[in-house]
Design an enzyme around this catalytic site. Structure first.
Site, PDB file in Angstrom:
ATOM      1  N   LYS A 168     -25.281  14.876  70.973  1.00  0.00           N
ATOM      2  CA  LYS A 168     -24.991  14.606  72.392  1.00  0.00           C
ATOM      3  C   LYS A 168     -23.806  13.650  72.513  1.00  0.00           C
ATOM      4  CE  LYS A 168     -26.960  12.361  76.547  1.00  0.00           C
ATOM      5  NZ  LYS A 168     -28.143  11.745  77.178  1.00  0.00           N
ATOM      6  N   ASP A 223     -22.768   7.552  80.699  1.00  0.00           N
ATOM      7  CA  ASP A 223     -23.800   8.157  81.540  1.00  0.00           C
ATOM      8  C   ASP A 223     -24.177   7.204  82.678  1.00  0.00           C
ATOM      9  OD1 ASP A 223     -25.890   9.502  82.665  1.00  0.00           O
ATOM     10  OD2 ASP A 223     -27.291   9.191  80.998  1.00  0.00           O
ATOM     11  N   LYS A 237     -27.928   5.483  88.070  1.00  0.00           N
ATOM     12  CA  LYS A 237     -28.780   4.494  87.408  1.00  0.00           C
ATOM     13  C   LYS A 237     -28.612   3.134  88.076  1.00  0.00           C
ATOM     14  CE  LYS A 237     -28.503   6.483  82.738  1.00  0.00           C
ATOM     15  NZ  LYS A 237     -29.933   6.738  82.523  1.00  0.00           N
ATOM     16  N   ASP A 241     -24.167   6.543  74.985  1.00  0.00           N
ATOM     17  CA  ASP A 241     -24.823   7.844  75.172  1.00  0.00           C
ATOM     18  C   ASP A 241     -24.132   8.968  74.390  1.00  0.00           C
ATOM     19  OD1 ASP A 241     -27.090   8.952  76.253  1.00  0.00           O
ATOM     20  OD2 ASP A 241     -26.111   9.607  78.107  1.00  0.00           O
ATOM     21  N   ASP A 266     -29.342  12.756  86.338  1.00  0.00           N
ATOM     22  CA  ASP A 266     -29.396  11.824  85.202  1.00  0.00           C
ATOM     23  C   ASP A 266     -30.019  12.483  83.964  1.00  0.00           C
ATOM     24  OD1 ASP A 266     -28.958   9.515  83.840  1.00  0.00           O
ATOM     25  OD2 ASP A 266     -30.603   8.377  84.774  1.00  0.00           O
ATOM     26  N   GLU A 278     -28.855  14.720  82.150  1.00  0.00           N
ATOM     27  CA  GLU A 278     -27.651  15.502  81.843  1.00  0.00           C
ATOM     28  C   GLU A 278     -27.568  15.888  80.369  1.00  0.00           C
ATOM     29  OE1 GLU A 278     -27.773  12.336  81.714  1.00  0.00           O
ATOM     30  OE2 GLU A 278     -26.732  11.950  79.829  1.00  0.00           O
ATOM     31  N   ARG A 297     -29.805  17.007  78.292  1.00  0.00           N
ATOM     32  CA  ARG A 297     -30.438  18.290  77.974  1.00  0.00           C
ATOM     33  C   ARG A 297     -29.598  19.462  78.482  1.00  0.00           C
ATOM     34  NH1 ARG A 297     -35.784  16.532  81.087  1.00  0.00           N
ATOM     35  NH2 ARG A 297     -34.952  14.522  80.378  1.00  0.00           N
TER      36      ARG A 297
HETATM   37  N1  BES Z   1     -28.958   8.719  78.347  1.00  0.00           N
HETATM   38  C1  BES Z   1     -30.201   8.695  79.044  1.00  0.00           C
HETATM   39  C2  BES Z   1     -31.366   8.279  78.147  1.00  0.00           C
HETATM   40  C3  BES Z   1     -31.347   6.874  77.612  1.00  0.00           C
HETATM   41  C4  BES Z   1     -32.124   5.899  78.202  1.00  0.00           C
HETATM   42  C5  BES Z   1     -30.626   6.533  76.496  1.00  0.00           C
HETATM   43  C6  BES Z   1     -32.155   4.627  77.686  1.00  0.00           C
HETATM   44  C7  BES Z   1     -30.646   5.254  75.981  1.00  0.00           C
HETATM   45  C8  BES Z   1     -31.421   4.303  76.577  1.00  0.00           C
HETATM   46  C9  BES Z   1     -30.520  10.073  79.610  1.00  0.00           C
HETATM   47  O1  BES Z   1     -29.428  10.828  79.983  1.00  0.00           O
HETATM   48  C10 BES Z   1     -31.331   9.857  80.838  1.00  0.00           C
HETATM   49  O2  BES Z   1     -30.812   9.283  81.763  1.00  0.00           O
HETATM   50  N2  BES Z   1     -32.567  10.309  80.848  1.00  0.00           N
HETATM   51  C11 BES Z   1     -33.421  10.162  81.958  1.00  0.00           C
HETATM   52  C12 BES Z   1     -34.144  11.473  82.180  1.00  0.00           C
HETATM   53  C13 BES Z   1     -34.907  11.532  83.463  1.00  0.00           C
HETATM   54  C14 BES Z   1     -33.952  11.479  84.631  1.00  0.00           C
HETATM   55  C15 BES Z   1     -35.708  12.808  83.501  1.00  0.00           C
HETATM   56  C16 BES Z   1     -34.402   9.035  81.665  1.00  0.00           C
HETATM   57  O3  BES Z   1     -34.850   8.931  80.519  1.00  0.00           O
HETATM   58  O4  BES Z   1     -34.676   8.261  82.559  1.00  0.00           O
HETATM   59 ZN    ZN Z   2     -27.677  10.432  78.992  1.00  0.00          ZN
HETATM   60 MN    MN Z   3     -28.800  10.371  81.980  1.00  0.00          MN
END
Ligand code: BES
Ligand code: ZN
Ligand code: MN
Length: 498
Positions: free
Chosen positions: A265, A270, A277, A288, A347, A349, A351
């Site tokens: 990835k 992000d 966020k 990220d 968010d 993104e 996946r």
């Molecule tokens: N890049 C984030 C995940 C992440 C969180 C990485 C904390 C490192 C530290 C990912 O893109 C994300 O935002 N995931 C969301 C998914 C949700 C919106 C379904 C999450 O984990 O909150």
């Molecule tokens: Zn992310």
């Molecule tokens: Mn995200």
């Protein structure tokens, strides 16, 4: 950092720092026989330290001795109970020694572990993990400081050994040094902020690696992605002024064998997009792209070691930003695979871009595909900062990945992709939606990816809890860990036959 294996009696060593790893049983008895020569050189100073009880050899124990002859300083580093000394313990001790050496302002480190304190770890592995550990501990990032950073740099690392193990130590050192270089590249890339490390910057790095080591490198930009119908990647990229990139690297080390495919990835920042966020710690989202960094670092290892195997790297790279052109919650897009996706949370993104990358990977007819992604905050809740979340569609591949993780000191823990979880991603309008809600957040993310995996064994590594650390430890500063490079390298070297 240069590394070397040196065969020299300890008492004749004139290094500025000699670090000696010692297990805890030795302290109860006497100085181990392999250190008697050094101890007499030190005029019994080591015996006195051990007798005093100030240094018990417990893990991370540490004491410095200043002899009148021989090495200028001897650092004793505790390794803990001999039965519990593993490759991870030795790797960590070397990292700690490197950090202490740098803190002392010194550029050269010699390291010795007597046989009694190796816990049965064979010389070839000792050579590898000590070198990996020293390189890990020596890592510093000064590139973006305009004012002078006066910290010393560790220039050379020497493993002190016995004549009969020289060949083994050297073989291991070579592997450890290559992995150290790859991990350094990964950490430097991770550390770079989003305004420097953009998707096109990642492409430039891939091309540099291609030039240096002879990999075939390709990159698809927005217009190419449109032609290929990769709207999952494009939907994430459409809010950003930066050109998205789908980068591939191909390493060819064997004839007519299906490649291992590594997918990383590469979200260079992000923000969450329209589902933005919170501001607190948002700067961490420059990390990220840690999966992408792990893939690029691994290709550096491949270039260094040239194992007899084929490996393909696939990196979907983009920013995730809100803007007037950004994708909106509720939008439905068509993926490269053909399935339609309702984007309920912009968010989620990672996946999306991985879906297209996994679909694209089919063209390489891979023997297996392993992806690494900072995919979910939920994995941090579930497993904290010491385990990678492991999911997949193939038990055998998953157990092979787990073994590689054990060897690498980058441990994985499995999560189930049971059919029941799949339903959480069902959409009212499209084939799937990109978020299954809060429950089992890492598993539904894994299931989403699986919807785009077709016809090959696949393993998914959720590295959101392990790719970087927000606090310092004895062996690592806070910041990027370069995680994934060691695991991928062990996996590849294991398949290539060592
Ligand atoms: N890049 C984030 C995940 C992440 C969180 C990485 C904390 C490192 C530290 C990912 O893109 C994300 O935002 N995931 C969301 C998914 C949700 C919106 C379904 C999450 O984990 O909150
Ligand atoms: Zn992310
Ligand atoms: Mn995200």
């Amino acid at each position: 950092m240069n590394s070397d294996v040196k065969i020299v009696p300890l008492e004749r060593l004139t290094a500025p720092v000699l670090a000696v790893g010692l297990g805890s049983q030795i302290v109860d008895g006497k100085v181990p026989s392999s250190l008697l020569g050094l101890d007499s050189q030190l005029q019994g100073a080591m015996s006195r330290v051990l007798e005093s009880g100030d240094f018990k050899g417990e893990r991370d124990d540490f004491v410095a001795i200043y002899p009148s002859k021989g090495p200028k300083r001897v650092l004793l580093i505790g390794l803990g109970k001999p039965a519990e000394i593993t490759r991870a313990v030795l790797r960590r001790a070397a990292a700690i020694a490197a950090r202490k050496t740098i803190a002392l302002g010194i550029e050269h480190l010699a390291f010795y572990v007597p046989h009694e304190s190796r816990g049965g770890v064979p010389p070839v592995v000792v050579g590898q993990v000590l070198t990996e550990g020293a390189a890990h501990g020596a890592w510093q990032f000064k590139e973006l400081k305009a004012t002078d950073d006066k910290r010393a740099k560790l220039k050379s690392f020497e493993i002190i050994g016995a004549r009969e193990e020289r060949g083994d130590l050297e073989r291991g050192r070579r592997i450890g040094a290559a992995i150290g270089i790859g991990q350094k590249l990964a950490r430097n890339l991770q550390m770079l902020p989003g305004n420097v490390c953009t998707p096109t910057y990642l492409t430039e790095i891939a091309r540099l690696l291609g030039k240096a080591y002879g990999f075939k490198v390709t990159a698809l930009d927005r217009s190419h992605l449109e032609k290929a119908g990769m709207y999952a990647i494009l939907s994430v990229a459409q809010g950003s002024a930066q050109e998205p990139q789908l980068i591939t690297l191909e390493y060819h080390g064997a004839k007519r064998t299906a490649p291992i495919c590594l997918v990383g990835k590469g979200v260079t920042f992000d923000s969450g997009g329209i589902s933005i966020k919170p501001a607190l710690n948002m700067e961490e989202m420059k990390y990220d792209m840690s999966g992408a960094a792990a893939v690029l670092g691994t290709f550096e290892v491949l270039g260094q070691l040239k194992p007899e195997i084929n490996v393909v790297g696939v990196i979907p790279a983009t920013e995730n930003l809100p803007s007037g052109t950004a994708v909106k919650p509720g939008d439905v897009i068509r993926s490269h695979y053909g399935k339609t996706i309702e984007i309920v949370n912009t968010d989620a993104e990672g996946r999306l871009i991985l879906a297209d990358a996994l679909s694209y990977a089919r063209r390489f007819k891979p023997a297996c595909v392993i992806d690494a992604a900072t995919l979910t905050g939920a994995i941090v809740i579930g497993l904290g900062h010491h385990a990678i979340g492991l999911m997949g569609n193939d038990e055998q591949l998953m157990s092979e990945v787990r073994k590689a993780g054990e060897l690498a000191g980058e441990r994985c823990w499995p999560l189930p992709l049971w059919e029941e979880f799949r339903d959480l991603n069902k959409s009212d309008v499209a084939d799937v939606k990109n978020s299954g809600g809060r429950a089992a957040g890492s598993i539904t993310a894994g299931w989403f990816l699986r919807e785009f995996v077709d016809g090959f064994p696949w393993a998914h590594l959720d590295i959101a809890g392990t790719a970087y650390s927000d606090r310092e430890s004895a062996a690592s500063p806070k910041g990027p860990s370069g995680l994934g490079v060691r695991l991928f390298s062990e996996f590849i070297l294991g398949r290539a036959g060592g």
